[in-house]
Design a protein around this motif. Sequence first.
Motif, PDB file in Angstrom:
ATOM      1  N   ILE A  20      86.572  57.392  44.408  1.00  0.00           N
ATOM      2  CA  ILE A  20      85.415  56.801  44.016  1.00  0.00           C
ATOM      3  C   ILE A  20      85.447  55.314  43.437  1.00  0.00           C
ATOM      4  CG2 ILE A  20      83.466  56.893  42.148  1.00  0.00           C
ATOM      5  CD1 ILE A  20      84.443  59.851  41.868  1.00  0.00           C
ATOM      6  N   THR A  21      84.790  54.388  44.035  1.00  0.00           N
ATOM      7  CA  THR A  21      84.511  52.931  43.738  1.00  0.00           C
ATOM      8  C   THR A  21      83.932  52.652  42.509  1.00  0.00           C
ATOM      9  OG1 THR A  21      84.880  52.172  46.089  1.00  0.00           O
ATOM     10  CG2 THR A  21      84.215  50.736  44.792  1.00  0.00           C
ATOM     11  N   ILE A  22      84.567  51.856  41.415  1.00  0.00           N
ATOM     12  CA  ILE A  22      83.829  51.636  40.308  1.00  0.00           C
ATOM     13  C   ILE A  22      83.594  50.076  40.199  1.00  0.00           C
ATOM     14  CG2 ILE A  22      84.236  51.288  37.785  1.00  0.00           C
ATOM     15  CD1 ILE A  22      86.203  53.518  38.046  1.00  0.00           C
ATOM     16  N   ARG A  23      82.326  49.841  39.996  1.00  0.00           N
ATOM     17  CA  ARG A  23      81.791  48.472  40.038  1.00  0.00           C
ATOM     18  C   ARG A  23      81.054  48.385  38.606  1.00  0.00           C
ATOM     19  NH1 ARG A  23      82.328  46.904  45.437  1.00  0.00           N
ATOM     20  NH2 ARG A  23      82.156  48.491  46.799  1.00  0.00           N
ATOM     21  N   VAL A  59      90.378  44.054  50.013  1.00  0.00           N
ATOM     22  CA  VAL A  59      90.075  44.626  48.645  1.00  0.00           C
ATOM     23  C   VAL A  59      90.365  45.652  48.432  1.00  0.00           C
ATOM     24  CG1 VAL A  59      87.870  45.172  47.330  1.00  0.00           C
ATOM     25  CG2 VAL A  59      87.743  43.340  49.045  1.00  0.00           C
ATOM     26  N   ASP A  60      91.045  46.048  47.280  1.00  0.00           N
ATOM     27  CA  ASP A  60      91.872  47.083  46.638  1.00  0.00           C
ATOM     28  C   ASP A  60      90.668  48.109  45.619  1.00  0.00           C
ATOM     29  OD1 ASP A  60      93.336  49.302  45.406  1.00  0.00           O
ATOM     30  OD2 ASP A  60      94.501  47.666  44.158  1.00  0.00           O
ATOM     31  N   LEU A  61      90.187  48.797  46.512  1.00  0.00           N
ATOM     32  CA  LEU A  61      88.917  49.745  46.235  1.00  0.00           C
ATOM     33  C   LEU A  61      89.654  50.732  45.056  1.00  0.00           C
ATOM     34  CD1 LEU A  61      86.808  50.073  49.212  1.00  0.00           C
ATOM     35  CD2 LEU A  61      86.780  48.667  47.350  1.00  0.00           C
ATOM     36  N   THR A  62      90.762  51.028  44.634  1.00  0.00           N
ATOM     37  CA  THR A  62      91.345  51.796  43.595  1.00  0.00           C
ATOM     38  C   THR A  62      91.253  51.253  42.340  1.00  0.00           C
ATOM     39  OG1 THR A  62      93.461  51.196  43.864  1.00  0.00           O
ATOM     40  CG2 THR A  62      92.893  52.850  45.383  1.00  0.00           C
ATOM     41  N   ARG A  63      90.492  49.977  42.209  1.00  0.00           N
ATOM     42  CA  ARG A  63      90.447  49.179  40.916  1.00  0.00           C
ATOM     43  C   ARG A  63      89.076  48.690  40.917  1.00  0.00           C
ATOM     44  NH1 ARG A  63      94.499  51.741  40.567  1.00  0.00           N
ATOM     45  NH2 ARG A  63      96.302  50.963  39.551  1.00  0.00           N
ATOM     46  N   SER A  91      94.277  56.233  42.795  1.00  0.00           N
ATOM     47  CA  SER A  91      95.438  55.765  43.145  1.00  0.00           C
ATOM     48  C   SER A  91      96.401  57.085  43.655  1.00  0.00           C
ATOM     49  CB  SER A  91      96.305  55.256  42.155  1.00  0.00           C
ATOM     50  OG  SER A  91      95.573  53.970  41.563  1.00  0.00           O
ATOM     51  N   LEU A  92      96.297  58.150  43.138  1.00  0.00           N
ATOM     52  CA  LEU A  92      96.992  59.369  43.572  1.00  0.00           C
ATOM     53  C   LEU A  92      96.354  59.722  44.918  1.00  0.00           C
ATOM     54  CD1 LEU A  92      97.012  61.427  40.125  1.00  0.00           C
ATOM     55  CD2 LEU A  92      98.912  60.218  41.339  1.00  0.00           C
ATOM     56  N   PHE A 130      90.706  57.058  33.868  1.00  0.00           N
ATOM     57  CA  PHE A 130      91.091  58.374  34.464  1.00  0.00           C
ATOM     58  C   PHE A 130      90.534  58.409  36.324  1.00  0.00           C
ATOM     59  CE2 PHE A 130      89.384  62.549  35.772  1.00  0.00           C
ATOM     60  CZ  PHE A 130      90.276  63.387  35.748  1.00  0.00           C
ATOM     61  N   ILE A 131      89.402  57.817  36.584  1.00  0.00           N
ATOM     62  CA  ILE A 131      88.920  57.795  37.863  1.00  0.00           C
ATOM     63  C   ILE A 131      89.627  56.832  38.708  1.00  0.00           C
ATOM     64  CG2 ILE A 131      86.957  57.143  39.371  1.00  0.00           C
ATOM     65  CD1 ILE A 131      85.137  57.987  37.160  1.00  0.00           C
TER      66      ILE A 131
END
Length: 430
Positions: free
Chosen positions: A279-282, A382-386, A264-265, A258-259
């Motif tokens: 929000i970047t997920i790690r 780096v693609d910070l949406t993933r 992406s949107l 969901f995040i």
Amino acid sequence: MTAQDTRPRVAIACQGGGSHTAFTAGVLGRLFSDDVLSRYRVVGLSGTSGGAICALIAWSALTGGEPRSAGRMLDAFWKSNSASSPAESLMNSWMIWASQLANFLAAPAVSPYDNPAAEFALDHLRGLLSKSVDFSSFGAIADDPEAPKLLLGAVDVMSGQFKAFDSRHGEITPEAVLASAAIPTLFRSIHAAGGVYWDGLFSQNPPVRELLDTEPDEIWVIQINAQKTAIEPRTMVEIADRRNELSGNLSLYQELHFIERIDSLIEDGHLVGGGYKPITIRIIEMSRSTQSQRLGEASKINRDPAFLSELITQGRQRGAIFVDAMSFERAWRSGDQEAVESYFADEAQISSAPPFTARTAGQDPESVREFVTDALSNSVSVDLTRKQMSGDRVRWRVRVPAAENGGFRIGAAEARFVDGKIATFTLGPL
């Protein structure tokens, strides 16, 4: 007036997994070090089951003004919780044997309500928690809107409603922690906050959605259950173990997806305003040892001191790799070629394959310099949406401009760190 804190805001989510969450203790000990906290501001923690206990102890150190003591406090808890005496060691071995046997024989199950040892186990854990943190000090923290937030996941057995015990509502008590850790086959349900609770593994593992209230720039997830497996489960032990991992990841990946979708949107310009921000997920992922895989899911109740110490050590190592990868990524994103080159070992093996320009592996400084100049500094981003995955290797989703349509081609970058340096680095397909 105090200066505005410009550090990125980070929320840390700790997945549950019984004894395996000793790994989480090791990771948190590394993350709660001066070099990390000087650069990032931890605004919230969440946890479920064993992850809830680790999150509680780290949060207590953070809100108590001594975050660097988190590692010591976590080590002390797991040492106290280990089966160190001969009697406890014998009981630990029996419980593991009984858990494994259940995969092969239809033995009569004993309700924890008919087993006096179940109540004793809860009392023992309650005592360990009260020894580890000062619950009486948490009331003042609830009144401070700037204090980091703590969330502990559980589920109400009667209503089926998910519950995240919230520090800002004054709900962090020994019973709240026990509610998050009350595995129904081992412990009796916990009556707290007007509800009847079971382990949070049946709800959110761990709570992530509620962490968004802390307005984080990044969410760091300490993941106990592996996302992937290298072999097809065939034996009953392997099947039960993989089923346990998949069920433990279900709610987590739904919330993370969901995040990522919102990210992406936002990037595509379809979601503007409304207080949304990317929000970047790690993710920091645990690896299963040979012994742990042999025991299957029974290893999650293993309290052998050597086993727990091994997990804590692995957690520290994974935490160190994660910190090194974050530092390298900052240099990469800044476009500082000299800084990027400094992260590669003298004989680093580097290579790339489509959708990037194909390059043969190199092991000399000139190859590294050419690679950094042609790839990392100029085109690959780096693609910070993933999400970024950090295990024995660190993996980023990356992209390179596609000249034919003005868009991007998507791929992956993977690095293996040894003593803070990159030993191998590859660019290739997802």
